[in-house]
Write an enzyme that holds these catalytic residues in place. Structure first.
Site, mmCIF file in Angstrom:
data_model
loop_
_atom_site.group_PDB
_atom_site.id
_atom_site.type_symbol
_atom_site.label_atom_id
_atom_site.label_comp_id
_atom_site.label_asym_id
_atom_site.label_seq_id
_atom_site.Cartn_x
_atom_site.Cartn_y
_atom_site.Cartn_z
ATOM 1 N N ASP A 93 0.591 -1.214 -0.183
ATOM 2 C CA ASP A 93 -0.499 -0.125 0.227
ATOM 3 C C ASP A 93 0.245 1.037 0.048
ATOM 4 O O ASP A 93 1.429 1.581 1.260
ATOM 5 C CB ASP A 93 -0.654 0.510 1.399
ATOM 6 C CG ASP A 93 -2.197 0.587 0.830
ATOM 7 O OD1 ASP A 93 -2.092 1.819 0.395
ATOM 8 O OD2 ASP A 93 -3.446 0.756 1.537
ATOM 9 N N SER A 115 -7.246 4.121 -1.354
ATOM 10 C CA SER A 115 -6.821 2.625 -1.237
ATOM 11 C C SER A 115 -7.933 2.418 -1.013
ATOM 12 O O SER A 115 -8.292 0.839 -2.266
ATOM 13 C CB SER A 115 -6.275 2.082 -0.246
ATOM 14 O OG SER A 115 -5.313 2.715 0.071
ATOM 15 N N HIS A 163 -10.207 -2.423 6.951
ATOM 16 C CA HIS A 163 -9.187 -1.209 6.615
ATOM 17 C C HIS A 163 -9.559 -1.814 4.845
ATOM 18 O O HIS A 163 -10.211 -2.808 4.184
ATOM 19 C CB HIS A 163 -7.665 -1.540 6.971
ATOM 20 C CG HIS A 163 -7.105 0.090 6.590
ATOM 21 N ND1 HIS A 163 -6.313 0.410 5.474
ATOM 22 C CD2 HIS A 163 -7.399 1.626 7.598
ATOM 23 C CE1 HIS A 163 -6.575 1.505 6.002
ATOM 24 N NE2 HIS A 163 -6.689 2.143 6.900
ATOM 25 N N THR A 209 -7.658 -1.804 2.263
ATOM 26 C CA THR A 209 -7.696 -2.767 0.962
ATOM 27 C C THR A 209 -7.519 -4.673 1.291
ATOM 28 O O THR A 209 -8.546 -4.921 0.107
ATOM 29 C CB THR A 209 -5.924 -3.223 1.100
ATOM 30 O OG1 THR A 209 -5.185 -1.824 0.573
ATOM 31 C CG2 THR A 209 -5.113 -3.744 0.122
ATOM 32 N N GLU A 211 -1.032 -7.444 2.657
ATOM 33 C CA GLU A 211 -1.006 -6.290 2.476
ATOM 34 C C GLU A 211 -0.202 -5.652 3.074
ATOM 35 O O GLU A 211 0.008 -6.070 4.231
ATOM 36 C CB GLU A 211 -2.354 -5.532 2.695
ATOM 37 C CG GLU A 211 -2.588 -4.432 2.472
ATOM 38 C CD GLU A 211 -2.856 -3.428 3.715
ATOM 39 O OE1 GLU A 211 -3.364 -2.009 2.515
ATOM 40 O OE2 GLU A 211 -3.851 -3.366 4.103
ATOM 41 N N ASP A 216 1.611 2.764 3.850
ATOM 42 C CA ASP A 216 1.100 4.123 3.336
ATOM 43 C C ASP A 216 0.690 4.719 4.347
ATOM 44 O O ASP A 216 1.179 5.879 4.736
ATOM 45 C CB ASP A 216 -0.230 3.327 2.376
ATOM 46 C CG ASP A 216 -1.250 4.479 2.611
ATOM 47 O OD1 ASP A 216 -1.168 5.444 1.703
ATOM 48 O OD2 ASP A 216 -2.218 4.432 3.833
ATOM 49 N N HIS A 255 1.947 8.976 5.051
ATOM 50 C CA HIS A 255 0.999 9.701 5.050
ATOM 51 C C HIS A 255 1.553 10.809 6.764
ATOM 52 O O HIS A 255 1.128 11.741 6.153
ATOM 53 C CB HIS A 255 -0.376 9.372 5.437
ATOM 54 C CG HIS A 255 -1.244 9.117 4.619
ATOM 55 N ND1 HIS A 255 -1.586 10.093 3.258
ATOM 56 C CD2 HIS A 255 -1.737 8.109 4.562
ATOM 57 C CE1 HIS A 255 -2.347 9.338 2.457
ATOM 58 N NE2 HIS A 255 -2.395 7.915 3.150
ATOM 59 N N ASP A 258 -1.115 0.013 -4.686
ATOM 60 C CA ASP A 258 -2.197 0.339 -5.295
ATOM 61 C C ASP A 258 -2.079 1.859 -5.429
ATOM 62 O O ASP A 258 -2.893 2.446 -6.174
ATOM 63 C CB ASP A 258 -3.004 0.579 -3.934
ATOM 64 C CG ASP A 258 -2.405 0.915 -2.597
ATOM 65 O OD1 ASP A 258 -1.459 1.170 -2.458
ATOM 66 O OD2 ASP A 258 -3.739 0.965 -1.670
ATOM 67 N N HIS A 309 -1.892 10.894 -1.636
ATOM 68 C CA HIS A 309 -1.720 10.137 -2.600
ATOM 69 C C HIS A 309 -0.815 11.202 -4.206
ATOM 70 O O HIS A 309 -0.781 12.453 -3.960
ATOM 71 C CB HIS A 309 -2.433 8.969 -2.891
ATOM 72 C CG HIS A 309 -3.110 8.146 -1.474
ATOM 73 N ND1 HIS A 309 -4.099 7.670 -1.956
ATOM 74 C CD2 HIS A 309 -2.360 8.185 -0.539
ATOM 75 C CE1 HIS A 309 -4.205 7.036 -0.476
ATOM 76 N NE2 HIS A 309 -3.285 6.862 0.822
#
Length: 523
Positions: free
Chosen positions: A60, A110, A171, A173, A328, A333, A337, A374, A449
């Site tokens: 991710d 995502s 979550h 994904t 995953e 990710d 962030h 992703d 993203h």
């Protein structure tokens, strides 16, 4: 631009002095390497077997810059210069690029991307398992617009299925693999507005145990499974970790009672005690929410992604019909962030080790392994660092404001800091510390993203289908075709053989029968 040293020139000079790059100065070094790569390409033959198993790795937020920087970090953690390191992902023979935009946004989230590569249909931001006819948080647009995932296609075909994640199992994904929701944030029933409940929408956690009979579920997310106020077994003093459900349901107990034999564990000790050979169903939820970052993980309390991947495969592979497993690396990710490149890269390195473990446990002749991201993040790789210089360090160049900058920076995020009209002076700052937040160009509380294409890497049966540039939703169809699951089944003859004994000869009008073994093939 001023070509001057950073505030830590000794480190760079010492490192450069100890680098032995003599072999690389010989042209034959590169020619020999190229010949080897060329021969490998010439020898490559597409594997057209049916994929009995599919192991799908999703990094991710693992964009190309993250991938490259993590490769360098992995090598540097092994006392190499890093640039020449070969990741496990690098060994995959087939590579493509997926276009990640969603139906409504150029840069996706995502939820929309997971619906694309798992369900084969592009959709809108914030939506999982529902087509673009669904509108964000509008419950009455959900019914009739649900789309199913390759995890369900595999289960319907008699395969075992599993989900492993470093985030909560509800979550975005993992949710797209089993749930249908016009809001990725409806983790438990407490998150649904009254209007959504009235219109018949249900939370993602409840769909986890209802929609598909999932054999292995590993990740976090305990608090979305238990009644409001239920003390967490690991953090009983923490009110934020307690159960959140307002309907009084204990979904963990419901899941256990619905199976003949089902193991639920929440800590490393009991997880290690699970015998894959005698276990068909496993739910392992190690945190109230997301799992710990790899660099913060307490090994005695929480297994690594390598360990969880191994356990899942050992359980699932007992099925003679094969399996589908989604793994995953979700916290790549989340680190991005936060603007924390250190954490993101270490998560990616751990992810690569999990891929290595999966390849050890499976047979490439019958297992399609796919690795992809992703979406990406606005992480830049810049500044002409020296060969072998820390990927988390500073460029040897300074900017025109006569201040240094790091090799890795973000286009936006929490690292934007301007003091008295100037950037922070990081000459005496340790930028390769795990809590360091990279500088960013625009101020945001959370890095967004980014929208460039992402890499898709594949090996095993029909892996050659994942070459070129394609829409992200194509990935689900290619995997389904490879395994003969879902709508895109291959027309193929599955031959079996049986030995019979006979012989026929003819002389004139007479037929003579003699015993002789012959294999007859039939469908």
């Amino acid at each position: 631009m001023c070509s001057v040293w950073t505030g830590n020139p000794e480190k760079v000079l010492v490192l450069s002095a100890f680098l032995d790059l003599t072999p690389e100065k010989d042209p034959e070094f590169w020619r020999s390497q190229a010949r080897s790569s060329l021969q490998s390409a010439l020898d490559r033959q597409p594997n057209t077997n049916v994929a009995k198993n599919i192991v799908f790795f999703l990094g991710d937020g693992m964009g190309i810059t993250t991938y490259t920087a993590a490769r360098i970090l992995k090598g540097q953690l092994q006392n190499q210069t890093g640039e020449e390191t070969v990741m496990t992902m690098d060994t995959f023979p087939y590579v493509g690029l997926a276009k990640t935009y969603s139906v409504d946004f150029t840069i996706p989230d995502s939820a929309a991307t997971a619906t694309a590569y798992l369900c084969g249909v592009k959709t809108n931001m914030n939506i999982v398992g529902v087509s673009a006819a669904g509108r964000n948080t509008v419950c009455n647009t959900q019914s009739g617009n649900e789309v199913t995932s390759i995890l369900k296609w595999a289960k319907d075909a008699g395969k075992s299925v599993g989900i492993v994640t470093t985030t909560r199992v509800q979550h975005a994904t993992p949710a797209a693999a089993y749930a249908h929701s016009v809001s990725r944030s409806w983790y438990s029933d407490a998150d649904l507005p009254d209007s959504a409940k009235t219109d018949g929408c249900t939370d993602i956690a409840s769909q986890l145990i209802k929609n598909i009979d999932i054999d292995v579920i590993i990740g976090g997310g305990r608090k979305y499974m238990t009644p409001k106020g239920t003390q967490d077994p690991e953090y009983p003093w923490d009110y934020s970790s307690r159960g959140q459900r307002t309907d009084g349901r204990d979904l963990i107990k419901e899941w256990q009672s619905s199976k003949m034999v089902a193991n639920y564990v929440w800590d490393k000790t009991n997880f290690d005690a699970v015998d894959p050979e005698t276990t068909d169903y496993l739910m392992a939820l190690f945190e109230p929410g997301d799992l710990q970052f790899e660099e913060d993980r307490e090994p005695s309390m929480e297994p690594s992604i390598v360990e969880t991947t191994e356990k899942a495969i050992r359980i699932l592979r007992k099925n003679p019909n094969g399996f589908f497993l989604l793994v995953e690396g979700g916290r790549i990710d989340q680190a991005h962030h936060d603007g924390r490149a250190y954490m993101a890269l270490h998560e990616t390195v751990a992810f690569d080790y999990a891929i290595e473990k999966a390849l050890e446990l499976t047979d490439e002749k019958e297992t399609l392994t796919v690795v992809m991201a992703d979406h990406s993040h606005p992480l830049t790789f810049n500044g002409f660092p020296f060969r072998g210089q820390s990927i988390l360090g500073k460029s040897p160049l300074w900017a025109t404001d006569l201040l240094p900058f790091t090799t890795l920076m973000y286009g936006n995020g929490p690292g934007h800091k301007i003091v008295n009209g100037k950037r922070p002076d990081i000459r005496n700052v340790t930028t390769d510390a795990k809590d360091y937040v990279q500088l960013s160009a625009a101020p945001l509380q959370s890095t967004t993203h980014s929208g460039e294409d992402v890499a898709v890497l594949a090996r095993g049966p029909m892996a050659h289908l994942l070459q070129g540039v394609f829409e992200q939703n194509y990935v689900a169809h290619a995997m389904g075709y490879a395994a003969c699951v879902g709508a895109d089944l291959r027309e193929q003859a599955v031959w079996k053989s049986k030995t019979v004994t006979f012989s026929i000869s003819m002389t004139g009008n007479h037929v003579f029968y003699q015993k002789q073994e012959m294999k007859i093939y039939f469908i």
